[in-house]
Enzyme design. Structure first.
Site, PDB file in Angstrom:
ATOM      1  N   ASN A  50      -6.416   7.843   6.912  1.00 26.34           N
ATOM      2  CA  ASN A  50      -7.003   7.139   5.771  1.00 26.34           C
ATOM      3  C   ASN A  50      -8.497   7.016   6.055  1.00 26.34           C
ATOM      4  O   ASN A  50      -8.923   6.198   6.862  1.00 26.34           O
ATOM      5  CB  ASN A  50      -6.334   5.762   5.652  1.00 26.34           C
ATOM      6  CG  ASN A  50      -6.846   4.981   4.459  1.00 26.34           C
ATOM      7  OD1 ASN A  50      -7.777   5.406   3.770  1.00 26.34           O
ATOM      8  ND2 ASN A  50      -6.246   3.836   4.217  1.00 26.34           N
ATOM      9  N   ARG A 110      -4.527  10.054   2.895  1.00 22.12           N
ATOM     10  CA  ARG A 110      -4.586   9.212   1.710  1.00 22.12           C
ATOM     11  C   ARG A 110      -5.829   9.613   0.921  1.00 22.12           C
ATOM     12  O   ARG A 110      -6.931   9.687   1.473  1.00 22.12           O
ATOM     13  CB  ARG A 110      -4.719   7.750   2.131  1.00 22.12           C
ATOM     14  CG  ARG A 110      -4.878   6.868   0.937  1.00 22.12           C
ATOM     15  CD  ARG A 110      -5.293   5.480   1.336  1.00 22.12           C
ATOM     16  NE  ARG A 110      -5.427   4.676   0.149  1.00 22.12           N
ATOM     17  CZ  ARG A 110      -6.227   3.627   0.061  1.00 22.12           C
ATOM     18  NH1 ARG A 110      -6.969   3.274   1.084  1.00 22.12           N
ATOM     19  NH2 ARG A 110      -6.286   2.942  -1.041  1.00 22.12           N
ATOM     20  N   HIS A 145      -3.004   1.870  -5.815  1.00 26.08           N
ATOM     21  CA  HIS A 145      -1.897   1.359  -4.984  1.00 26.08           C
ATOM     22  C   HIS A 145      -0.581   2.073  -5.312  1.00 26.08           C
ATOM     23  O   HIS A 145       0.497   1.529  -5.070  1.00 26.08           O
ATOM     24  CB  HIS A 145      -1.663  -0.155  -5.185  1.00 26.08           C
ATOM     25  CG  HIS A 145      -2.781  -1.030  -4.709  1.00 26.08           C
ATOM     26  ND1 HIS A 145      -3.218  -2.127  -5.424  1.00 26.08           N
ATOM     27  CD2 HIS A 145      -3.517  -0.987  -3.584  1.00 26.08           C
ATOM     28  CE1 HIS A 145      -4.201  -2.713  -4.766  1.00 26.08           C
ATOM     29  NE2 HIS A 145      -4.405  -2.052  -3.643  1.00 26.08           N
ATOM     30  N   ARG A 201     -12.937  -9.360  -5.908  1.00 23.90           N
ATOM     31  CA  ARG A 201     -13.149  -8.669  -7.200  1.00 23.90           C
ATOM     32  C   ARG A 201     -12.724  -9.568  -8.357  1.00 23.90           C
ATOM     33  O   ARG A 201     -11.722 -10.274  -8.264  1.00 23.90           O
ATOM     34  CB  ARG A 201     -12.333  -7.378  -7.245  1.00 23.90           C
ATOM     35  CG  ARG A 201     -12.861  -6.321  -6.313  1.00 23.90           C
ATOM     36  CD  ARG A 201     -11.979  -5.093  -6.315  1.00 23.90           C
ATOM     37  NE  ARG A 201     -11.617  -4.733  -4.953  1.00 23.90           N
ATOM     38  CZ  ARG A 201     -10.644  -3.904  -4.624  1.00 23.90           C
ATOM     39  NH1 ARG A 201      -9.929  -3.320  -5.559  1.00 23.90           N
ATOM     40  NH2 ARG A 201     -10.383  -3.637  -3.365  1.00 23.90           N
ATOM     41  N   GLU A 228       2.281   1.769   3.557  1.00 20.89           N
ATOM     42  CA  GLU A 228       1.675   2.939   2.912  1.00 20.89           C
ATOM     43  C   GLU A 228       1.628   4.137   3.849  1.00 20.89           C
ATOM     44  O   GLU A 228       1.781   5.273   3.410  1.00 20.89           O
ATOM     45  CB  GLU A 228       0.286   2.569   2.376  1.00 20.89           C
ATOM     46  CG  GLU A 228       0.406   1.702   1.124  1.00 20.89           C
ATOM     47  CD  GLU A 228      -0.885   1.018   0.702  1.00 20.89           C
ATOM     48  OE1 GLU A 228      -1.300   0.083   1.415  1.00 20.89           O
ATOM     49  OE2 GLU A 228      -1.460   1.405  -0.318  1.00 20.89           O
TER      50      GLU A 228
END
Ligand code: ADP
Length: 397
Positions: free
Chosen positions: A7, A91, A180, A241, A384
């Site tokens: 990743n 990823r 996601h 965020r 993940e």
């Protein structure tokens, strides 16, 4: 087969070496400050505890080389040489409309990922650098790309179109993509397995509540709507965020502060959310501590966060015309029983009842609804990296 999961960020590279047969993690770690002074690799394996070593890493090539040295080191390594690694799974954040599933890396695939750079300017270029570094240094090892957006490509047009002039979609591909996806797919599949129902018959709402957070309606194994949009800024309130806001706010802020669009977007990404509202932190542990000390801004940030999660769940029950399972995952979803309890206390109209003792557990797979509850509510830790390793094996099969 051993699968190396990568990743890659602009200055970091996270990795895990996973045995895809028994799904055990053999080693994992992180290269940080790539291209910056003081770069270092943190590494742990089945043969050694976590340790950090400073290594000069001017580019991602040196980072990959450092990962290989760590994995093959005499006592602390887990493999003799890289020929033991059957594949690398990467990823990739944005696959645009090109990718509805994972893919083996070819020149054509790389070109398409590059074409999505403008949709994820902070992430995709870094992902590509990681892929190219692996291609250069591990010439004989196949690379597979797994996209955050791919799972959501099943969304119907009415869920992904923004009501903007049509040419913005036609010419610039401005639409909802969602993120996601690897986590939503992993968790919704697991939810079906736990409750013993066929995946393609189940209506599931997955609440991935981490620093970044998104909610997804999965109907019969397909993502039919999700809260993030063209970018990961949309949807529920997050750590830093803003989530959804009135788009008219941008001009009002600009008029008040003289800031330009990029500066305001930076504020929406990095200084807003629970951190901005509370003035305390983006981390829910700090928020809860502040609440217990009587900090009212922390309390209102917590409540506003819960409110947005409740709203999206309600919306997705409507979108799917029902729900069988609600699953919580990621940092907050797995560990914060208060958030789960508060969210579910708004869902009594669905016949949801929470078992307080089960809900007090942290970070483990558990059903938190009572036996009588009409909708099953689970905590399902996301993974993940494992999902990427599984996808990688599937693509190569
Ligand atoms: P990211 O999106 O960066 O992967 P995470 O999924 O790690 O984020 O989620 C980070 C959030 O999860 C933080 O707000 C943090 O408070 C919460 N969290 C993580 N671990 C724990 C824990 N053990 N106990 C309580 N909260 C936790």
């Amino acid at each position: 087969m051993e699968v190396l999961v990568i990743n890659c960020g602009s200055s970091s590279l996270k990795f895990q070496l996973i045995n895809s047969d028994n799904e055990k993690v053999l080693a994992k770690g992180l290269c940080e400050r790539i291209g910056i002074s003081g770069s270092a690799i943190t590494y742990e394996s089945v043969n050694c505890e976590k340790n950090t070593k400073e290594i000069d890493m001017p580019t991602h090539n040196e980072a990959i080389t450092a990962v290989i040295s760590a994995l093959t080191a005499e006592n602390t390594g887990v493999i003799k040489d890289m020929s033991e690694v059957g594949a690398v799974g990467h990823r990739v954040v944005h696959g645009g409309e090109y990718f509805s599933k994972s893919a083996l890396v070819t020149e054509d695939v790389l070109e398409k990922i590059e074409k999505c750079n403008n949709l994820a300017p902070l992430h995709n270029p870094a992902n590509i650098i990681g892929i190219k570094a692996c291609m250069k240094i591990m010439k004989d090892t196949p690379n597979v790309v797994v996209f955050d957006t791919a799972f959501h490509q099943t969304m119907p047009e009415e869920a992904y179109l923004y009501a903007l002039p049509r040419e913005y979609y036609d010419d610039y591909k401005i639409r909802r993509y969602g993120f996601h996806g690897t986590s939503h797919s992993f968790v919704s599949k697991r939810a079906a397995a736990i409750c013993g129902k066929p995946y393609n018959e189940l209506k599931t709402i997955v609440c991935h509540l981490g620093n970044g957070a998104s909610i997804c309606a999965v109907d019969g194994g397909k993502s039919v709507d999700t809260s993030m949009g063209l970018t990961p800024l949309a949807g529920v309130i997050m750590g830093t965020r803003s989530g959804d806001i009135d788009p008219g706010i941008l001009e009002v802020i600009a008029n008040h502060t003289g800031k330009n669009i990029s500066e305001i977007t930076e504020i929406l990404n990095k200084k807003s959310g629970v951190a901005g509202l509370s003035g305390v932190s983006s981390d829910f542990r700090d928020i809860e501590k502040a609440i217990s000390e009587g900090n009212e801004n922390a309390k209102s940030a917590f409540d506003a966060y819960v409110h947005t999660v409740v709203k999206f769940i309600g919306a997705y029950v409507a979108v799917m015309n029902g729900v069988d399972v609600i699953a919580f995952t990621a940092g907050v979803g797995e560990n914060n029983g208060h958030v789960r309890k508060d969210v579910c206390s708004h869902l009594k109209y669905l016949g949801i009842e929470i078992d307080d003792e089960a809900n007090s557990k942290r970070g483990e797979e558990v059903m938190i609804s009572t036996k009588e509850s009409k909708v099953k509510v689970y905590v399902i830790p996301t993974n993940e990296e494992l999902a990427i390793a599984r996808e990688t094996v599937e693509v190569l099969a």
